[in-house]
Structure formats: structure tokens, C-alpha cells
Motif scaffolding. Structure first.
Motif, PDB file in Angstrom:
ATOM      1  N   GLU A  60      78.973  -1.167  29.287  1.00 18.19           N
ATOM      2  CA  GLU A  60      78.878  -2.456  29.980  1.00 18.19           C
ATOM      3  C   GLU A  60      78.354  -2.313  31.406  1.00 18.19           C
ATOM      4  O   GLU A  60      78.819  -2.974  32.331  1.00 18.19           O
ATOM      5  N   CYS A  78      71.078  -3.002  32.016  1.00 18.06           N
ATOM      6  CA  CYS A  78      70.631  -2.593  30.684  1.00 18.06           C
ATOM      7  C   CYS A  78      69.120  -2.729  30.545  1.00 18.06           C
ATOM      8  O   CYS A  78      68.431  -1.769  30.215  1.00 18.06           O
ATOM      9  N   HIS A 118      82.123 -12.325  27.533  1.00 21.33           N
ATOM     10  CA  HIS A 118      82.790 -12.340  28.820  1.00 21.33           C
ATOM     11  C   HIS A 118      82.830 -13.752  29.397  1.00 21.33           C
ATOM     12  O   HIS A 118      82.598 -14.735  28.695  1.00 21.33           O
ATOM     13  N   MET A 132      79.013  -7.733  20.312  1.00 21.01           N
ATOM     14  CA  MET A 132      79.478  -7.330  21.636  1.00 21.01           C
ATOM     15  C   MET A 132      80.506  -8.342  22.141  1.00 21.01           C
ATOM     16  O   MET A 132      80.449  -9.532  21.795  1.00 21.01           O
ATOM     17  N   THR A 172      75.413 -12.945  25.840  1.00 19.64           N
ATOM     18  CA  THR A 172      76.644 -13.072  25.062  1.00 19.64           C
ATOM     19  C   THR A 172      76.694 -14.316  24.195  1.00 19.64           C
ATOM     20  O   THR A 172      77.559 -14.421  23.334  1.00 19.64           O
ATOM     21  N   CYS A 213      78.555   0.999  24.169  1.00 17.60           N
ATOM     22  CA  CYS A 213      78.113   0.447  25.453  1.00 17.60           C
ATOM     23  C   CYS A 213      79.221   0.557  26.492  1.00 17.60           C
ATOM     24  O   CYS A 213      80.387   0.279  26.211  1.00 17.60           O
ATOM     25  N   ARG A 222      79.912  -7.501  34.013  1.00 19.01           N
ATOM     26  CA  ARG A 222      79.856  -6.547  32.910  1.00 19.01           C
ATOM     27  C   ARG A 222      78.667  -6.848  32.010  1.00 19.01           C
ATOM     28  O   ARG A 222      78.455  -7.984  31.595  1.00 19.01           O
ATOM     29  N   GLY A 223      77.906  -5.795  31.708  1.00 13.90           N
ATOM     30  CA  GLY A 223      76.735  -5.961  30.881  1.00 13.90           C
ATOM     31  C   GLY A 223      77.062  -5.980  29.402  1.00 13.90           C
ATOM     32  O   GLY A 223      78.217  -5.823  29.018  1.00 13.90           O
ATOM     33  N   ARG A 234      78.427  -0.031  37.563  1.00 18.90           N
ATOM     34  CA  ARG A 234      79.174   0.563  36.450  1.00 18.90           C
ATOM     35  C   ARG A 234      78.506   1.818  35.889  1.00 18.90           C
ATOM     36  O   ARG A 234      78.648   2.152  34.709  1.00 18.90           O
ATOM     37  N   SER A 250      78.121  -1.493  19.768  1.00 19.98           N
ATOM     38  CA  SER A 250      79.356  -2.102  20.255  1.00 19.98           C
ATOM     39  C   SER A 250      80.537  -1.179  19.990  1.00 19.98           C
ATOM     40  O   SER A 250      81.603  -1.326  20.603  1.00 19.98           O
TER      41      SER A 250
END
Length: 549
Positions: free
Chosen positions: A362, A366, A325, A322, A496, A360, A491-492, A125, A351
Motif C-alpha cells: 500500500e 504505484c 479505504h 484490494m 478502490t 501489496c 494508502r495505495g 510507505r 492482494s
């Protein structure tokens, strides 16, 4: 024997069976054999002799049994021959080199077109491509800001998490501040290449934010009493960063407050015999206003009141949490069934767009790297620029402090340091009314001990021989499991969901710890650390495990 003695045809034949082609490309399709040979000639040359000898013995044994060399065997017979040596150290080293080339970033030359990543579903990404941007030295800020002054109100040693904040507070108050940082300016454009084998998350052959490998050793004395000299990227050094912003440039951005009981461990659990455990002289309520100030001035996203175990808060975080996911949603369902309270962890990351910097994007890398959208919040892009904007703060990058200077009465007067000038090291000194050490636990202790004088024969602040003692590195325990459901989400940043239910109050456990899901794991790190011990390390089965899990 060396890498040069390995017949190319033999190496190709073995590499081909370590990661064979099936519906997806194999190692030979992606140029992995070239990576393996290059490493055996270079950074992995310590394995070259044993691998060369092992391959020669393998080929000899095959000729004795089949009357032909390994490379001429049918695939099934090749696999049978490799099975007889798969427990040998040289074979494990070769399999790991092959996996490095195949699953690491394409810039290492063994994963052409990032096709292994497509096979396993890893999405980098990154806007510029899988390796990030090409180096752009012209984008790096100047090493020195401002003009040298004869003396300052304060010298801050280290431009990391603490140093940046202190410099900003003092500069905003009108004090003249000099910040000395041994590392360089590290931006996404100048250091953004995603080398998956040389970073602060996996320093297999080097790192991207640590001090230079040469000239910055540490000595580790093991439990056996044997002393080993470590280079900064090796295990045991503790992976410290050295850059303007220090670890905040490459950290994982978790923004936890200590819990109230963290300040009174001795009172709550008792003092183990022979230990130096004691309560803090301050408590959560003393620090709460400063936690809040840091969260709002640097920038934290999260759910303000969701952590039930945390102390009182006056207000929430400046940015919403954030998004959660697939991984977090599934773990939340499981936690609810078990009665475990969860929430979205606080992260020092935008965010939403904030202060003229983006949100971000994502990306899946990171932690360990600079941020491509400048959404990661550290001291280098928040409080340090504010300090410099006052005109009261000067920052010198690439400056290593050698000692804290004292006068004839033992009072601190400034520091002596070394910086590079026109490519040559130059020793300089600076005077100040106060010196603040923010060089990290180990380097700050080292500097105090190096600053011995007649009044401080054992080092500054070390009259009781405690400087540098009672230190503990960053312990980070992890666990993995296989689920029936699809868990992985590319997705970063990856973190989460968390719980603090296990921090305190659990029978038989002193203290405890926060639990959270981890950052997106780079494919080569997954291969090295997250596969079960009994998982195949080579062949179609190993490839299928990576593809499916």
C-alpha cells in the motif's frame, strides 16, 4: 540576464514569501532556494532570463517606492509587492519551481527530511525511505539471455504486455523464440528511486521507463500545421515506456475487459460522416476465454461478478479485491444515494501473496514506478520468466529493431536490429519463420513503414495506406472536488471504487466511459494539476490549501 545574475539575497527573500514559514517549515527551512537556483542553471534554464529580469524589475520598483531593496522590506510589504507581479509569466514560473522543490521528493534537494510531506499528510510507505532504494546495477539481469541462434521459429519485437504473453505461449509450445526489446531490465532495486519529477506519471524533466531522451524523437504536427520535434518525456509523445515488461513495469494495473457493446460501436451508434468507424470482426464471447486465461496466469484481484455491465464470466478473479479505504467508502455512500452501481476495480496486483511474491504494501506511488514488494503483476515478472525457463526463449534487452527483412518475393524472413556490445552499437540480423510486432501502436506502425521494399513500396502491410492512421493516444479525463468530509487516504494503490453505468446507454452520449477514483496523487502533481484555477499559487494561502486539501 541569467541565473548567475540573480542576487542570492533577493532570490532567498522572494522564495521565503512564496512558501513562508508558519507553524510548519517554509521553503527556506527545507533548502528550496538551492533547488530553484540549481534548476535555473540547468534543466529550467529556459526560464532563467525572464525570472532574472523580473526579479530585477521588482527590486527596482520596490527601491523607487520604499527607498530600500525587496529583501529589506517587512513581510507584509514584501507580500504587497509580490501581489503586483503575480500575474506575470516569470512569477508563475518561479512559483512553480519553488513548489517543485518544496513538494517533490527529498532527493531533488528542496524538501529536506520530507517535512513538507509530513505537513500535508502524504505517506510514501517505502521501506527504504522517501526516495526508495539506492541504485544497484548489480541486481539487474543480464542484457542477453541464452545463446544467439542462426534462426528461430518466431521473433517477437517488444517485451511488453503483448510480447511477453506471445513469447510465453510459443515457448511453452516448444517453439524457438527470440524477443528483442529496445529498453533495459527495470527492477525496483535498479530503478526504484522515487523521483517525483522524472517518472512516467510526471515527466517534468525526464522519465524513468521511457526510451532514452536523445536519439528517439517524434515529430508532432499540430492543428496549426506546425511540426515540432518532441523528446520522449515531453507532452504529445504519449509517454510510452521502453523496458523489459514495457508499461507493465510502471502502469497503474487496472485490468478491464472490453464490454460487449465496445465491439459493436458502429452498429449501436451509427457511423459518423467521414469516419472509418466499424464493428470489430470478433465479439466479447470470442475473447472471454483469453481474458480469463490472462487474468489467472498474470494475476488479477477484484470482484468477479460485481460489474453488472460486463459480459458473462465462467469464474471470478484469482485473488480477492484490494481493500477499500476512506475514499472508496465515502464515494460508495454517495453513489448509492444517486442510484449508481459500483464495485471494486480489477487490478493486476497481489492482494495476497502469490507465486512466491509478496502482497501489496500500500505504498503511495504505484503508478509510474516499479513496485517495492514485487506485487504488481506484469509480463516482466510472470510470463516472460516462464518463457525463459523453458529454454526455448532468448531475450535481448537494449536491442532496437531497424527494419523487418523480406526476401526477393516480398516474404518476411527476419529482422535487422542494433544492440550495444562493449559500449558500441553493433548491427545484427536474425532469421525467423514469423515476426510478431508488439512494439506498441506507434512504434509498430513506424517499423512497418520503415520496412519498405520493392514488393512493399509503401511499407509492409500498407497497400491501402492505413498503417499508422486512425490512432488515438491515451485520453484520461479527471475531475476534482472539495468535500465536507475527510476524503484523502494515503494508502495505495488508490483505485478502490468504479462504475460502468456510464459506458453505454446514456442519452446524448456516444459510448461513454468507466469512472473510478484515481491513484494516490504525488504531492507535486497535486500542486500542478488538482488545485482550483482560482487557488492562490503562493504565500500562506497556497500553503494552507496544500496542507488542508
Amino acid at each position: 540576464m541569467t541565473a548567475n545574475t540573480i542576487p542570492a539575497e533577493l532570490l532567498r527573500a522572494v522564495v521565503d514569501r512564496l512558501i513562508p514559514a508558519d507553524a510548519d517549515p517554509g521553503a527556506l527551512d527545507l533548502g528550496t532556494q538551492d533547488y530553484v537556483m540549481r534548476q535555473l542553471d540547468g534543466e529550467a534554464r529556459g526560464h532563467a532570463q525572464s525570472i532574472a529580469a523580473g526579479l530585477a524589475d521588482l527590486d527596482t520598483a520596490v527601491r523607487a517606492r520604499h527607498g530600500t531593496g525587496f529583501a529589506a522590506l517587512p513581510d507584509a510589504h514584501k507580500d504587497s509587492a509580490l501581489a503586483t507581479v503575480q500575474s506575470e509569466p516569470w512569477f508563475a514560473a518561479l512559483a512553480e519551481l519553488c513548489a517543485e522543490g518544496f513538494y517533490a521528493d527529498p532527493g531533488n534537494g528542496g524538501n529536506s527530511g520530507a517535512r513538507s510531506w509530513a505537513m500535508i499528510g502524504y505517506e510514501h510507505r517505502l521501506p527504504e525511505g522517501p526516495d526508495g532504494p539506492p541504485p544497484a546495477p548489480e541486481a539487474v539481469p543480464p542484457r542477453r539471455t541464452g545463446r544467439p541462434q542462426p534462426d528461430y521459429d518466431c521473433i517477437v519485437v517488444g517485451a511488453g504486455a503483448a510480447g511477453g504473453i506471445i513469447a510465453n505461449v510459443l515457448a511453452q509450445a516448444g517453439k524457438r523464440v527470440l524477443v528483442l526489446e529496445r529498453g533495459p531490465h527495470m527492477t525496483y532495486r535498479s530503478h526504484g528511486r522515487r523521483d517525483h519529477l522524472r517518472n512516467q506519471r510526471l515527466s517534468r524533466y525526464g522519465h524513468n521507463a521511457g526510451p532514452p531522451i536523445e536519439g528517439n524523437p517524434r515529430v508532432l504536427v499540430g492543428p496549426d500545421g506546425v511540426a515540432r520535434t518532441l523528446r520522449p518525456h515531453e507532452g504529445g509523445y504519449h509517454n510510452n515506456a521502453a523496458a523489459v515488461g514495457s508499461g507493465t513495469v510502471v502502469y497503474g494495473m487496472q485490468a478491464w475487459r472490453f464490454l460487449p457493446d465496445d465491439f459493436r460501436m458502429a452498429s449501436r451508434y451509427g457511423v459518423p460522416a467521414g469516419s472509418s468507424l466499424t464493428d470489430w470482426p470478433i465479439g466479447y464471447d470470442d475473447l472471454a476465454p483469453y481474458y480469463e486465461q490472462a487474468e489467472w496466469e498474470i494475476g488479477v484481484s477484484g470482484e468477479g461478478g460485481a460489474n453488472i455491465g460486463q459480459g458473462a464470466r465462467r469464474r471470478g478473479y484469482p485473488m480477492p479485491a484490494m481493500p477499500q479505504h476512506r475514499t472508496g467508502a465515502l464515494l460508495r455512500q454517495g453513489a448509492e444515494r444517486l442510484g449508481i452501481r459500483t464495485f471494486t476495480p480489477p487490478l493486476l496486483i497481489n492482494s495476497v501473496p502469490r507465486e512466491e511474491r509478496g502482497a501489496c504494501i500500500e505504498c503511495g506511488s504505484c503508478v509510474g514506478f516499479p513496485c517495492p514488494s514485487n506485487a504488481k503483476n506484469g509480463t516482466w515478472n510472470t510470463v516472460l520468466p516462464r518463457a525463459l525457463a523453458t529454454g526455448n526463449c532468448e531475450l535481448v534487452a537494449g536491442a532496437t529493431v531497424e527494419r523487418i527483412d523480406t526476401d526477393a518475393h516480398g516474404k518476411v524472413t527476419g529482422v535487422s536490429y542494433v544492440e550495444e556490445d562493449d559500449g558500441a552499437p553493433v548491427r545484427r540480423s536474425a532469421r525467423a519463420r514469423a515476426v510478431v510486432l508488439c512494439a506498441g501502436a506507434i512504434e509498430s506502425a513506424r517499423l512497418l513503414l520503415l520496412s519498405a521494399s520493392r514488393h512493399h513500396p509503401n511499407g509492409l502491410g500498407n497497400a491501402r495506406d492505413q498503417v499508422g492512421r486512425n490512432l488515438q493516444g491515451h485520453y484520461y479525463a479527471g475531475a476534482w472536488g472539495q468535500f465536507e468530509d475527510e476524503v484523502y487516504d494515503p494508502r495505495g494503490p488508490g483505485v478502490t471504487i468504479a462504475t460502468c453505468d456510464f459506458n453505454h446507454g446514456n442519452d446524448g452520449i456516444i459510448g461513454g466511459g468507466m469512472l473510478a477514483d484515481d491513484f494516490i496523487m504525488l504531492p507535486v502533481i497535486f500542486w500542478k494539476t488538482a488545485r482550483p484555477e482560482d487557488a492562490a499559487q503562493w504565500g500562506l494561502a497556497a500553503k494552507a490549501f496544500m496542507r488542508d486539501n
